[in-house]
Design a protein around this motif. Structure first.
Motif, PDB file in Angstrom:
ATOM      1  N   VAL A 145      21.300   2.914  33.301  1.00 50.89           N
ATOM      2  CA  VAL A 145      22.416   3.909  33.320  1.00 50.89           C
ATOM      3  C   VAL A 145      22.130   5.269  33.917  1.00 50.89           C
ATOM      4  N   ALA A 146      20.957   5.594  33.457  1.00 55.55           N
ATOM      5  CA  ALA A 146      20.571   7.126  33.837  1.00 55.55           C
ATOM      6  C   ALA A 146      20.437   6.987  35.286  1.00 55.55           C
ATOM      7  N   ALA A 147      19.834   6.111  36.062  1.00 55.77           N
ATOM      8  CA  ALA A 147      19.628   5.825  37.498  1.00 55.77           C
ATOM      9  C   ALA A 147      20.811   5.946  38.340  1.00 55.77           C
ATOM     10  N   ALA A 148      22.033   5.100  37.636  1.00 52.21           N
ATOM     11  CA  ALA A 148      23.122   5.106  38.179  1.00 52.21           C
ATOM     12  C   ALA A 148      23.726   6.542  38.278  1.00 52.21           C
ATOM     13  N   TYR A 207      25.108  12.088  41.257  1.00 53.09           N
ATOM     14  CA  TYR A 207      24.604  13.463  41.481  1.00 53.09           C
ATOM     15  C   TYR A 207      23.956  13.629  42.689  1.00 53.09           C
ATOM     16  N   THR A 208      23.397  12.853  43.370  1.00 52.12           N
ATOM     17  CA  THR A 208      22.378  13.106  44.418  1.00 52.12           C
ATOM     18  C   THR A 208      23.090  12.431  45.600  1.00 52.12           C
ATOM     19  N   GLU A 209      23.637  11.238  45.620  1.00 56.42           N
ATOM     20  CA  GLU A 209      24.178  10.419  46.960  1.00 56.42           C
ATOM     21  C   GLU A 209      25.567  10.966  47.397  1.00 56.42           C
ATOM     22  N   ALA A 210      25.810  11.148  48.726  1.00 56.03           N
ATOM     23  CA  ALA A 210      26.995  11.652  49.089  1.00 56.03           C
ATOM     24  C   ALA A 210      28.078  10.269  48.936  1.00 56.03           C
ATOM     25  N   HIS A 235      28.591   8.265  46.651  1.00 55.34           N
ATOM     26  CA  HIS A 235      29.300   8.423  45.180  1.00 55.34           C
ATOM     27  C   HIS A 235      29.538   9.592  44.748  1.00 55.34           C
ATOM     28  N   ALA A 236      29.593  10.757  45.451  1.00 55.20           N
ATOM     29  CA  ALA A 236      29.967  11.995  45.176  1.00 55.20           C
ATOM     30  C   ALA A 236      31.409  12.085  44.392  1.00 55.20           C
ATOM     31  N   GLY A 237      32.364  11.209  44.738  1.00 57.49           N
ATOM     32  CA  GLY A 237      33.696  11.112  44.208  1.00 57.49           C
ATOM     33  C   GLY A 237      33.557  10.833  42.781  1.00 57.49           C
ATOM     34  N   LEU A 238      32.649  10.367  42.155  1.00 60.51           N
ATOM     35  CA  LEU A 238      32.507  10.127  40.783  1.00 60.51           C
ATOM     36  C   LEU A 238      31.899  11.259  40.002  1.00 60.51           C
ATOM     37  N   LEU A 239      31.378  12.368  40.820  1.00 58.75           N
ATOM     38  CA  LEU A 239      30.705  13.353  40.179  1.00 58.75           C
ATOM     39  C   LEU A 239      31.957  14.244  39.062  1.00 58.75           C
ATOM     40  N   PRO A 240      33.225  14.312  39.393  1.00 56.37           N
ATOM     41  CA  PRO A 240      34.144  14.664  38.323  1.00 56.37           C
ATOM     42  C   PRO A 240      34.047  14.213  37.244  1.00 56.37           C
ATOM     43  N   ARG A 261      19.273  15.471  33.887  1.00 58.71           N
ATOM     44  CA  ARG A 261      19.251  16.876  34.468  1.00 58.71           C
ATOM     45  C   ARG A 261      17.814  17.480  34.382  1.00 58.71           C
ATOM     46  N   ASP A 262      16.840  16.965  33.998  1.00 59.99           N
ATOM     47  CA  ASP A 262      15.372  17.192  34.258  1.00 59.99           C
ATOM     48  C   ASP A 262      15.205  17.109  35.570  1.00 59.99           C
TER      49      ASP A 262
END
Length: 277
Positions: A198-201, A206-209, A211-216, A274-275
């Motif tokens: 889950v952390a990897a997902a 947060y890092t791959e364009a 999937h950026a639509g899921l950042l909000p 976040r680390d």
């Protein structure tokens, strides 16, 4: 059916004998007479009324927050990300009011609290079914807590269903899976534990364009989680100030339990990644 035979809604709002309540439309709509009859202090201590009102307000806000989180779940299941974000945003405003509600009890002294505490016996906020439902929605599940509702079959059935059903975070993770991220099935009848997959997902969000639509969604969930922690910390401080380390009225360990709760992260993977960002 003719016009004269149409059944009219009952607008008595609690008036004995079914006689319609008089007064303003506002008073009837909000049920003011009924609302203001619900505060029944058991002592002469002035602070007890503030304690009762604050508790009742919190219960109403618990119900409102459950409403918003349930709407957010429905939107997530329908792949309606804007709808889910709107419900979560409304919910954070409810959470802010809940946190600030502790200000009403911030000056309750031990002497004031002890003057009426014995009068409510074993009653405790720990027994709130509405609050426990929210905890289950957050993924903080513990089947043993259902034992206190053995004499309330309706409440027990509702909470058992919540225990066995996906929580808010489960539905968010299911959306991630449908968007192509590798997320394991996390729905279980126990507290959610941090999961590396889950952390990897979330890290990819947060890092791959792609999937950026899921950042909000990630940030909205973190807004929820942060406010839960604020609530727990304020609860801890209020109890510590009013009663110190004495056992809770419902038999809980009081400060020790609240301290452990305040230190427990909600949606832990969103904090853990976040680390490395």
């Amino acid at each position: 059916m003719g016009h004269d035979t149409v059944e009219r809604p009952n607008l008595s709002f609690g008036r004995a004998g079914g006689e319609p309540e008089r007064g303003t439309p506002y008073a009837r709509y909000v049920r003011l007479d009924e609302l203001h009859s619900l505060q029944q202090p058991l002592s002469e201590t002035p602070a007890e009324l503030s304690f009762i009102v604050t508790t009742q307000v919190m219960e109403l806000l618990f119900g409102l927050l459950r409403h918003e989180w349930t709407l957010a779940q429905g939107a997530l299941r329908a792949d309606d990300l804007p709808g889910a974000l709107a419900a979560l945003r409304r919910g954070t405003h409810v959470q802010d009011v809940l946190v600030d509600s502790w200000d009403l009890l911030a000056t309750l002294t031990p002497r004031e609290f002890n003057s009426f505490r014995p009068l409510f016996g074993e009653a405790s906020g720990f027994q709130s079914a509405a609050f426990l439902h929210l905890e289950f929605l957050l993924g903080n599940k513990n089947a043993a807590l259902l034992n206190m509702y053995r004499d309330s079959p309706g409440t027990l059935a509702e909470l058992t269903a919540a225990l066995r059903s996906p929580g808010l975070y489960d539905d968010a993770l299911a959306l991630l899976a449908r968007r192509g991220l590798a997320v394991p099935d996390t729905v279980r009848e126990q507290r959610h534990q941090a999961d590396d997959a889950v952390a990897a997902a979330w890290r990819r969000v947060y890092t791959e364009a792609e999937h950026a639509g899921l950042l909000p969604l990630a940030e909205a969930l973190l807004d929820v989680a942060e406010r839960v922690t604020r609530w727990r910390q304020r609860h801890l401080a209020a109890v510590k100030r009013a009663m110190g380390g004495k056992p809770g009225s419902g038999g809980s360990s009081g400060l020790a339990w609240l301290r452990r709760s305040a230190e427990q992260d909600v949606f832990p993977e969103l904090w853990a990644i976040r680390d490395g960002l």
